[in-house]
Scaffold this active site. Structure first.
Site, mmCIF file in Angstrom:
data_model
loop_
_atom_site.group_PDB
_atom_site.id
_atom_site.type_symbol
_atom_site.label_atom_id
_atom_site.label_comp_id
_atom_site.label_asym_id
_atom_site.label_seq_id
_atom_site.Cartn_x
_atom_site.Cartn_y
_atom_site.Cartn_z
ATOM 1 N N ASP A 266 -0.339 4.170 -9.116
ATOM 2 C CA ASP A 266 1.120 4.148 -9.266
ATOM 3 C C ASP A 266 1.726 2.920 -8.592
ATOM 4 O O ASP A 266 2.858 2.936 -8.161
ATOM 5 C CB ASP A 266 1.741 5.425 -8.678
ATOM 6 C CG ASP A 266 1.461 5.576 -7.192
ATOM 7 O OD1 ASP A 266 0.599 4.831 -6.667
ATOM 8 O OD2 ASP A 266 2.099 6.423 -6.551
ATOM 9 N N ASP B 191 -5.867 8.626 5.804
ATOM 10 C CA ASP B 191 -5.079 7.494 6.304
ATOM 11 C C ASP B 191 -4.652 7.704 7.754
ATOM 12 O O ASP B 191 -4.728 6.789 8.571
ATOM 13 C CB ASP B 191 -3.901 7.153 5.382
ATOM 14 C CG ASP B 191 -3.102 8.375 4.959
ATOM 15 O OD1 ASP B 191 -3.518 9.507 5.284
ATOM 16 O OD2 ASP B 191 -2.056 8.206 4.323
#
Ligand SMILES: *[C@@H]1O[C@H](CO)[C@@H](O)[C@H](O)[C@H]1NC(C)=O
Ligand SMILES: *[C@@H]1O[C@H](CO)[C@@H](O)[C@H](O)[C@H]1NC(C)=O
Length: 434
Positions: free
Chosen positions: A222, A299
């Site tokens: 995206d 992350d």
């Protein structure tokens, strides 16, 4: 992204609590119809205020224990994974002997079930001048056929080098597969994060252990990219390779919103916050992370001191990626609040023709410190009053988490923090430079 979930939980609890209080208030009022004079209303309000304060403290405590609980659960899981995956440890790999000017930098596109992956691929192809040096590999999880069909078109016309798919083989020992991850209910809403984590692990192992590349640039399906996306990574690779205190180059600035960034598209920084969202690392870093790769929230895991080990990333002032997708594990609300305001760089900076050695630790740290301390210091109140607008830069000092949070809020910059208290992180007196 975790900060958002926490905020969401806190807001939910606060809203429920407020509603409950209002209801209780009316119930009490209706029970004592004779006592609705101003004094008793005031008394009620004071009581309410007291209750509310106490409840907020309780909420914070509850939240903290939730956080600890989650952290512990993840650690236990990570250890389990470690035990099962360390039977055949990879030999520790050292830095490859490579020529930074010609090393191949494959683009790894992480895809799942969004047919709009074509928008990302089209831009990647539009700005790519050197297909030899920057092969594009799409890795797809989720087994979504319409998305696979879209990707296959690119493979057919040879613009995408490979379309690799997370294997659907529940009987094999390959850890990540397409099978559903079954989680006990408190964690079930995090299933998406578990899938993403195992997809990353599988795909990165392919890049480094099957394709044998020595570095990778990771993007998601995206992302839009800037015209100088390849130029930026191409030029910074040399610095990443030569400076051991660096472990990534990111295309992303978390505070890169319109109106918040300088117009100087050449500006690059070092950051101890791992930004992600279009980022590059070398193979030796992956070989270090792979054996302990977490089951979820990769992350934030990377931001923890045990992984980061005081290493930093290079990031631009103006983002070289921006996201157009709302559909995602955590990006829906985040997109509306932050991501859609990100400014994507629009011009081409010829980074490879510039001397970027100022980004190396030995040149950068002293210089950056000097820059910060050469700037006049003010309190946040003085800064937000508006009468410092004529200054190019000001310095605001904070010394606690709470001060940082409230200062950041007032400035409209990211106010959540990760891995607070790591040695090189935001501890002691730190400065915000604006
Ligand atoms: C994975 O394989 C199983 C068994 O062969 C099959 O039933 C299932 O539909 C497959 N799932 C996907 C997403 O391809
Ligand atoms: C990658 O390296 C492995 C081990 O050295 C080797 O077996 C394999 O053929 C290599 N793959 C490619 C694509 O070169």
């Amino acid at each position: 992204m975790l900060g958002l979930r926490r905020k969401y939980i806190v807001s939910l609890v606060v809203v429920i609590f407020l509603t409950w209080n209002v209801l209780m208030y009316f119930v009490l009022i209706s029970r004592n119809p004779g006592k609705t004079n101003v004094e008793s209303v005031e008394q009620h309000l004071m009581d309410l205020q007291g209750d509310l304060k106490k409840q907020l403290v309780d909420n914070e405590q509850l939240l903290q224990s939730l956080r600890k609980f989650r952290q512990r659960a993840l650690e236990v899981k990570a250890q389990k994974v470690l035990k099962t995956t360390t039977k055949k440890p990879d030999p520790p790999k050292t830095k490859a002997n490579i020529d930074p000017a010609t090393v191949k930098l494959p683009i790894l596109m992480i895809a799942c079930d969004r047919v709009t992956v074509s928008r990302s691929l089209d831009l990647l192809l539009k700005h790519r001048k050197d297909a030899e040096r920057f092969p594009i590999i799409v890795s797809q999880d989720c087994g979504h056929q319409p998305t696979a069909d879209v990707i296959n078109k690119y493979v057919k016309d040879k613009s995408v080098e490979s379309h690799i798919k997370v294997p659907n083989d529940t009987n094999s020992n390959i850890h990540p597969d397409l099978s559903d991850i079954k989680l006990p209910w408190p964690q079930r809403k995090f299933t998406g994060y578990f899938k993403i984590s195992r997809h990353y692990k599988w795909a990165l192992n392919q890049i480094f252990n099957v394709f044998n590349y020595s570095a990778v640039i990771i993007v998601e399906d995206d992302l839009d990219i800037s015209p100088d996306f390849y130029e930026y990574f191409s030029a910074t690779f040399k610095i990443l390779h030569e400076d051991d205190s660096l472990w990534c180059v990111s295309a992303w600035n978390d505070n890169g919103k319109n109106g918040m960034v300088s117009d100087d598209s050449e500006l690059l920084y070092r950051t101890d916050f791992f930004p992600g969202l279009g980022w590059m690392m070398e193979g030796h870093t992956w070989q270090e992370l792979a054996p302990k790769w977490p089951e979820a929230f990769w992350d934030d895991w990377m931001r923890a001191p045990e992984q980061r080990k005081d290493r930093v990333c290079i990031r631009p002032e103006i983002c070289r990626t921006s996201t157009f997708g709302k559909k995602g594990v955590s990006r829906g609300l985040f997109f509306e609040k932050h991501l859609k305001f990100i400014r994507l760089n629009s011009n081409f900076v010829p980074f490879t023709q510039k001397d970027l050695s100022y980004l190396k630790k030995e040149n950068y740290d002293e210089d950056f410190k000097k820059q910060v301390y050469d700037v006049p210091e003010f309190t946040i109140a003085e800064v937000t009053s508006g009468n410092k607008k004529h200054l190019k830069a000001v310095r605001v000092t904070y010394s606690t988490k709470e001060q940082f949070k409230s200062t950041a809020k007032k400035l409209g910059i990211m106010d959540d923090f990760k891995a607070w208290g790591s040695k090189n992180g935001l501890q002691g007196n730190s400065e915000l430079c604006i």
